[in-house]
Structure formats: structure tokens, C-alpha cells
Design a protein around this motif. Sequence first.
Motif, PDB file in Angstrom:
ATOM      1  N   TRP A 134       0.828  -1.206   0.000  1.00 20.67           N
ATOM      2  CA  TRP A 134       0.000   0.000   0.000  1.00 20.67           C
ATOM      3  C   TRP A 134       0.864   1.259   0.000  1.00 20.67           C
ATOM      4  O   TRP A 134       0.446   2.299  -0.526  1.00 20.67           O
ATOM      5  CB  TRP A 134      -0.930   0.008   1.209  1.00 20.67           C
ATOM      6  CG  TRP A 134      -2.030  -0.985   1.114  1.00 20.67           C
ATOM      7  CD1 TRP A 134      -1.973  -2.320   1.425  1.00 20.67           C
ATOM      8  CD2 TRP A 134      -3.353  -0.745   0.646  1.00 20.67           C
ATOM      9  NE1 TRP A 134      -3.181  -2.911   1.189  1.00 20.67           N
ATOM     10  CE2 TRP A 134      -4.053  -1.966   0.721  1.00 20.67           C
ATOM     11  CE3 TRP A 134      -4.024   0.384   0.190  1.00 20.67           C
ATOM     12  CZ2 TRP A 134      -5.390  -2.087   0.339  1.00 20.67           C
ATOM     13  CZ3 TRP A 134      -5.352   0.258  -0.177  1.00 20.67           C
ATOM     14  CH2 TRP A 134      -6.017  -0.957  -0.106  1.00 20.67           C
ATOM     15  N   CYS A 135       2.041   1.181   0.582  1.00 20.20           N
ATOM     16  CA  CYS A 135       2.893   2.363   0.725  1.00 20.20           C
ATOM     17  C   CYS A 135       3.371   2.918  -0.623  1.00 20.20           C
ATOM     18  O   CYS A 135       3.237   4.128  -0.869  1.00 20.20           O
ATOM     19  CB  CYS A 135       4.066   2.056   1.655  1.00 20.20           C
ATOM     20  SG  CYS A 135       3.524   1.467   3.277  1.00 20.20           S
ATOM     21  N   PRO A 136       3.919   2.104  -1.511  1.00 18.70           N
ATOM     22  CA  PRO A 136       4.300   2.629  -2.830  1.00 18.70           C
ATOM     23  C   PRO A 136       3.100   3.209  -3.587  1.00 18.70           C
ATOM     24  O   PRO A 136       3.233   4.196  -4.314  1.00 18.70           O
ATOM     25  CB  PRO A 136       4.874   1.415  -3.569  1.00 18.70           C
ATOM     26  CG  PRO A 136       5.262   0.454  -2.504  1.00 18.70           C
ATOM     27  CD  PRO A 136       4.320   0.690  -1.366  1.00 18.70           C
ATOM     28  N   ALA A 137       1.936   2.597  -3.399  1.00 17.57           N
ATOM     29  CA  ALA A 137       0.726   3.115  -4.050  1.00 17.57           C
ATOM     30  C   ALA A 137       0.412   4.509  -3.536  1.00 17.57           C
ATOM     31  O   ALA A 137       0.065   5.411  -4.309  1.00 17.57           O
ATOM     32  CB  ALA A 137      -0.449   2.175  -3.803  1.00 17.57           C
ATOM     33  N   GLY A 138       0.546   4.709  -2.240  1.00 16.50           N
ATOM     34  CA  GLY A 138       0.313   6.036  -1.649  1.00 16.50           C
ATOM     35  C   GLY A 138       1.290   7.063  -2.173  1.00 16.50           C
ATOM     36  O   GLY A 138       0.904   8.192  -2.507  1.00 16.50           O
ATOM     37  N   HIS A 139       2.551   6.684  -2.246  1.00 17.94           N
ATOM     38  CA  HIS A 139       3.559   7.616  -2.782  1.00 17.94           C
ATOM     39  C   HIS A 139       3.284   7.944  -4.244  1.00 17.94           C
ATOM     40  O   HIS A 139       3.459   9.096  -4.675  1.00 17.94           O
ATOM     41  CB  HIS A 139       4.966   7.043  -2.602  1.00 17.94           C
ATOM     42  CG  HIS A 139       5.427   7.041  -1.184  1.00 17.94           C
ATOM     43  ND1 HIS A 139       5.692   8.204  -0.485  1.00 17.94           N
ATOM     44  CD2 HIS A 139       5.647   6.020  -0.319  1.00 17.94           C
ATOM     45  CE1 HIS A 139       6.073   7.892   0.741  1.00 17.94           C
ATOM     46  NE2 HIS A 139       6.043   6.576   0.870  1.00 17.94           N
ATOM     47  N   ALA A 140       2.834   6.963  -5.014  1.00 18.32           N
ATOM     48  CA  ALA A 140       2.490   7.203  -6.424  1.00 18.32           C
ATOM     49  C   ALA A 140       1.313   8.164  -6.532  1.00 18.32           C
ATOM     50  O   ALA A 140       1.307   9.057  -7.393  1.00 18.32           O
ATOM     51  CB  ALA A 140       2.173   5.883  -7.130  1.00 18.32           C
TER      52      ALA A 140
ATOM     53  N   ALA B 228       2.649  11.615  -5.795  1.00 16.53           N
ATOM     54  CA  ALA B 228       3.507  12.080  -6.894  1.00 16.53           C
ATOM     55  C   ALA B 228       2.682  12.518  -8.107  1.00 16.53           C
ATOM     56  O   ALA B 228       3.034  13.482  -8.794  1.00 16.53           O
ATOM     57  CB  ALA B 228       4.488  10.980  -7.303  1.00 16.53           C
ATOM     58  N   GLU B 229       1.570  11.827  -8.340  1.00 16.75           N
ATOM     59  CA  GLU B 229       0.714  12.153  -9.482  1.00 16.75           C
ATOM     60  C   GLU B 229      -0.328  13.212  -9.158  1.00 16.75           C
ATOM     61  O   GLU B 229      -1.051  13.659 -10.057  1.00 16.75           O
ATOM     62  CB  GLU B 229       0.030  10.872  -9.986  1.00 16.75           C
ATOM     63  CG  GLU B 229       1.009   9.874 -10.569  1.00 16.75           C
ATOM     64  CD  GLU B 229       0.358   8.534 -10.893  1.00 16.75           C
ATOM     65  OE1 GLU B 229      -0.878   8.466 -11.027  1.00 16.75           O
ATOM     66  OE2 GLU B 229       1.104   7.546 -11.020  1.00 16.75           O
ATOM     67  N   GLY B 230      -0.432  13.605  -7.905  1.00 18.94           N
ATOM     68  CA  GLY B 230      -1.402  14.635  -7.519  1.00 18.94           C
ATOM     69  C   GLY B 230      -2.847  14.229  -7.743  1.00 18.94           C
ATOM     70  O   GLY B 230      -3.675  15.045  -8.147  1.00 18.94           O
ATOM     71  N   THR B 231      -3.164  12.980  -7.460  1.00 13.16           N
ATOM     72  CA  THR B 231      -4.513  12.463  -7.700  1.00 13.16           C
ATOM     73  C   THR B 231      -5.494  12.937  -6.629  1.00 13.16           C
ATOM     74  O   THR B 231      -5.108  13.541  -5.633  1.00 13.16           O
ATOM     75  CB  THR B 231      -4.503  10.919  -7.698  1.00 13.16           C
ATOM     76  OG1 THR B 231      -4.191  10.471  -6.377  1.00 13.16           O
ATOM     77  CG2 THR B 231      -3.509  10.368  -8.708  1.00 13.16           C
ATOM     78  N   GLU B 232      -6.772  12.605  -6.828  1.00 16.71           N
ATOM     79  CA  GLU B 232      -7.797  12.924  -5.831  1.00 16.71           C
ATOM     80  C   GLU B 232      -7.496  12.238  -4.508  1.00 16.71           C
ATOM     81  O   GLU B 232      -7.738  12.798  -3.447  1.00 16.71           O
ATOM     82  CB  GLU B 232      -9.179  12.504  -6.326  1.00 16.71           C
ATOM     83  CG  GLU B 232      -9.730  13.393  -7.416  1.00 16.71           C
ATOM     84  CD  GLU B 232     -11.150  12.997  -7.758  1.00 16.71           C
ATOM     85  OE1 GLU B 232     -12.045  13.219  -6.914  1.00 16.71           O
ATOM     86  OE2 GLU B 232     -11.348  12.466  -8.854  1.00 16.71           O
ATOM     87  N   ILE B 233      -6.969  11.037  -4.563  1.00 12.02           N
ATOM     88  CA  ILE B 233      -6.606  10.309  -3.347  1.00 12.02           C
ATOM     89  C   ILE B 233      -5.546  11.094  -2.579  1.00 12.02           C
ATOM     90  O   ILE B 233      -5.603  11.213  -1.348  1.00 12.02           O
ATOM     91  CB  ILE B 233      -6.123   8.886  -3.693  1.00 12.02           C
ATOM     92  CG1 ILE B 233      -7.276   8.072  -4.281  1.00 12.02           C
ATOM     93  CG2 ILE B 233      -5.514   8.193  -2.477  1.00 12.02           C
ATOM     94  CD1 ILE B 233      -6.872   6.759  -4.910  1.00 12.02           C
ATOM     95  N   ALA B 234      -4.596  11.657  -3.294  1.00  7.14           N
ATOM     96  CA  ALA B 234      -3.515  12.426  -2.665  1.00  7.14           C
ATOM     97  C   ALA B 234      -4.032  13.643  -1.906  1.00  7.14           C
ATOM     98  O   ALA B 234      -3.383  14.107  -0.961  1.00  7.14           O
ATOM     99  CB  ALA B 234      -2.505  12.866  -3.727  1.00  7.14           C
ATOM    100  N   ASN B 235      -5.196  14.148  -2.289  1.00  6.64           N
ATOM    101  CA  ASN B 235      -5.759  15.299  -1.586  1.00  6.64           C
ATOM    102  C   ASN B 235      -6.035  15.021  -0.113  1.00  6.64           C
ATOM    103  O   ASN B 235      -6.173  15.950   0.675  1.00  6.64           O
ATOM    104  CB  ASN B 235      -7.066  15.750  -2.251  1.00  6.64           C
ATOM    105  CG  ASN B 235      -6.838  16.360  -3.594  1.00  6.64           C
ATOM    106  OD1 ASN B 235      -5.801  16.942  -3.875  1.00  6.64           O
ATOM    107  ND2 ASN B 235      -7.829  16.224  -4.471  1.00  6.64           N
ATOM    108  N   PHE B 236      -6.133  13.743   0.246  1.00  9.13           N
ATOM    109  CA  PHE B 236      -6.484  13.371   1.611  1.00  9.13           C
ATOM    110  C   PHE B 236      -5.332  12.675   2.336  1.00  9.13           C
ATOM    111  O   PHE B 236      -5.518  12.092   3.395  1.00  9.13           O
ATOM    112  CB  PHE B 236      -7.735  12.487   1.601  1.00  9.13           C
ATOM    113  CG  PHE B 236      -8.885  13.147   0.897  1.00  9.13           C
ATOM    114  CD1 PHE B 236      -9.605  14.152   1.526  1.00  9.13           C
ATOM    115  CD2 PHE B 236      -9.205  12.817  -0.406  1.00  9.13           C
ATOM    116  CE1 PHE B 236     -10.640  14.800   0.876  1.00  9.13           C
ATOM    117  CE2 PHE B 236     -10.246  13.466  -1.070  1.00  9.13           C
ATOM    118  CZ  PHE B 236     -10.951  14.452  -0.422  1.00  9.13           C
TER     119      PHE B 236
END
Length: 167
Positions: free
Chosen positions: A145-151, A154-162
Motif C-alpha cells: 500500500w505504501c508505494p501506491a500512496g507515494h504514487a 507524486a501524481e497529484g490524484t484525488e486520493i492524494a488530496n487526503f
Amino acid sequence: MRSLFGAGFVAVLVVAGCVETQAPMTTVAASAQAAPAVSQTDRVRAGANGNRSALRSQLEIEVLDAVMPVVLAQRISRNCGRQFTFLSNKADTYYADLEEQMRDRGYSSQDFEHVVRNLPEAEAQARVISWVQERNVVITDSATWCPAGHAEIAEGTEIANFLRARG
């Protein structure tokens, strides 16, 4: 103000395999298939005629689209707690804004309650599976899950907003 995302919503997501039973969570980014748009005029007309099903079918997809990034961010944070912080205040604000927008568009609390009880479980599962495959996540292996979170960050996705990466 009463939240439209209550216990029934969490129960549906648990059944769909999107959340753990301990806390409210949801699932993934919007799918490539969008539901047909329902105009404001159609929304008002359907509500006036007592035919809420057209409204609610559109709302199911919109709610699912909205909650997926939040849930996946929360899941990433739980599995990689030392690497990420889940921005719960931002998620709460996001949900409150969503509820207000939906009310402004003519949806009622009853519409949300109906949708929460009837979310398309197969669609929710398909979205989670798609995201898991895309990010090479093994659900039972926290380390994936950790590399997925970093990706996501890095991509500035909607998931990254949280999510916030811990330094």
C-alpha cells in the motif's frame, strides 16, 4: 446538521469489501464509465412528479465517485501509518461540501438515505479491484500500500488530496 453519510453507508461499503468494520471508509477514483447526466430541469421535474428513481440512480454514481478517493486515502494511511497521515479534517470538509452541493441540486436527505442503502456493490468492488491492480497492491500485504500512496501523491490524484507523506 445531520450527516448524509451514516452507518448504513459504511455497512454497504463493508459488504462491498471497501472498508474495515472498525471505522467509516470508502473506495477508489472515478470510473471511466460516467452515468448519463440528469439536468437540473429533469431533476426538478422528477421530484415534482414523485419519480425519484431517476434522480437516485444518478446520485448513486456521484456518491460513489465522491467517496472512493477518501476511502482509499484512509486505507493507505492505515496500512502505512508511519509514512502517511490521513487528512480527516479535509475529508470532513469535503463531505460537508458535497452534501451542500447535492442539496443545492435538489437532492433530499431521503434521497441520500436511499442511495446509501442501495449503493451499487458490484461497481464499488470493481473500482477497488481496478485500483488495486493498477497500483500492484496486495490487499493483505501492508507494504504494497505504501508505494501506491507515494504514487498517488507524486501524481497529484484525488486520493492524494487526503494524504500527507510524513517526512
